[in-house]
Motif scaffolding. Structure first.
Motif, PDB file in Angstrom:
ATOM      1  N   GLN A 168       0.831  -1.204   0.000  1.00  0.00           N
ATOM      2  CA  GLN A 168       0.000   0.000   0.000  1.00  0.00           C
ATOM      3  C   GLN A 168       0.867   1.257   0.000  1.00  0.00           C
ATOM      4  N   THR A 169       1.932   1.233   0.776  1.00  0.00           N
ATOM      5  CA  THR A 169       2.838   2.379   0.828  1.00  0.00           C
ATOM      6  C   THR A 169       3.517   2.579  -0.517  1.00  0.00           C
ATOM      7  N   ALA A 170       3.973   1.480  -1.110  1.00  0.00           N
ATOM      8  CA  ALA A 170       4.639   1.560  -2.409  1.00  0.00           C
ATOM      9  C   ALA A 170       3.687   2.030  -3.501  1.00  0.00           C
ATOM     10  N   GLN A 171       2.419   1.623  -3.417  1.00  0.00           N
ATOM     11  CA  GLN A 171       1.457   2.009  -4.449  1.00  0.00           C
ATOM     12  C   GLN A 171       1.214   3.510  -4.444  1.00  0.00           C
ATOM     13  N   ALA A 172       1.210   4.109  -3.251  1.00  0.00           N
ATOM     14  CA  ALA A 172       1.034   5.564  -3.172  1.00  0.00           C
ATOM     15  C   ALA A 172       2.180   6.279  -3.873  1.00  0.00           C
TER      16      ALA A 172
END
Length: 226
Positions: free
Chosen positions: A74-78
């Motif tokens: 989720q962090t990487a997708q942002a």
């Protein structure tokens, strides 16, 4: 006969790495060991990830890699959404496997497994929580995974989004720290940590940047607990 001119060796191509710890989860706030259990970001962690992405939006990335656990993905997708790329999962970037400790708070581990808790807190390299990884095994996995991904991108810029324990392993490798030395460096949620590498060694350029966050940021709680 004249001596042949020496052929200069090629200079190594330096890869630049932005190393990121995932945003906050409810279990971070509860001081509960996540390990390789799949715990998502909480609302504050989602906001941290959004602020991280915006802070790095003007930078070029040739690849964004993440642990395959939700909080890292989720962090990487942002970030990937802001820089116009996709996230590539790699299970080698997962947090340490804590076996039977996973799902317990630090206080519960100390109460239910006092001898094992002491070995863990004293950073005994060959100690493994029941069913989990030793510190030595985890360190080797984290470092070799990072170097494997770095070698795919000589001379490029990549992001690695992972977990506090992985950040600790890479910091120690870069600074030739032993596994038993107490940790004094920060491992904050959604922090920006910049390194470079020739594919063999890591060099820390800047560590622990959280200037882009306007929220309380927790540190990884792996230090000795009173």
């Amino acid at each position: 006969m004249p001596r042949a001119a020496a052929i200069p060796l090629p200079m190594p191509q330096i890869t630049h790495i932005v190393l990121i710890r995932h945003g906050e989860t409810d279990w971070n706030r509860e001081r509960r060991l996540q390990g390789q259990l799949d715990v998502p970001l909480n609302p504050q962690g989602q906001e941290q990830a959004a602020q991280l992405g915006k802070a790095l939006a003007g930078e070029r990335f040739d690849a964004v890699y993440a642990s395959d656990l939700s909080r890292a993905k989720q962090t990487a997708q942002a970030l990937a959404d802001e820089v116009g790329t996709t996230v590539r999962d790699d299970a080698g970037l997962r947090e340490r496997h804590y076996g039977q400790f996973e799902g317990l708070t630090y206080a519960e581990v100390a109460e239910q497994h006092p001898a094992e808790f002491d070995a863990w807190q004293n950073r005994v390299p060959e100690f493994a929580p029941p069913g989990g990884e030793t510190l030595t095994e985890f360190h080797e996995r984290a470092v070799q995974t990072a170097l494997r991904l770095i070698r795919r991108h000589p001379g490029e810029r990549i992001a690695l989004v992972s977990h506090g324990g992985v950040l600790d392993c890479l910091y120690r490798h870069a600074n030739a720290m032993t596994l038993t030395e107490p940790r004094r460096h920060e491992l904050r949620n959604a922090s920006i940590n910049r390194l470079s590498s020739d594919g063999h060694q890591l060099t820390v350029l800047h560590w622990g940047d959280v200037a882009h966050l306007d929220l309380l940021v927790l540190d990884e709680v792996d230090r000795r607990v009173p």
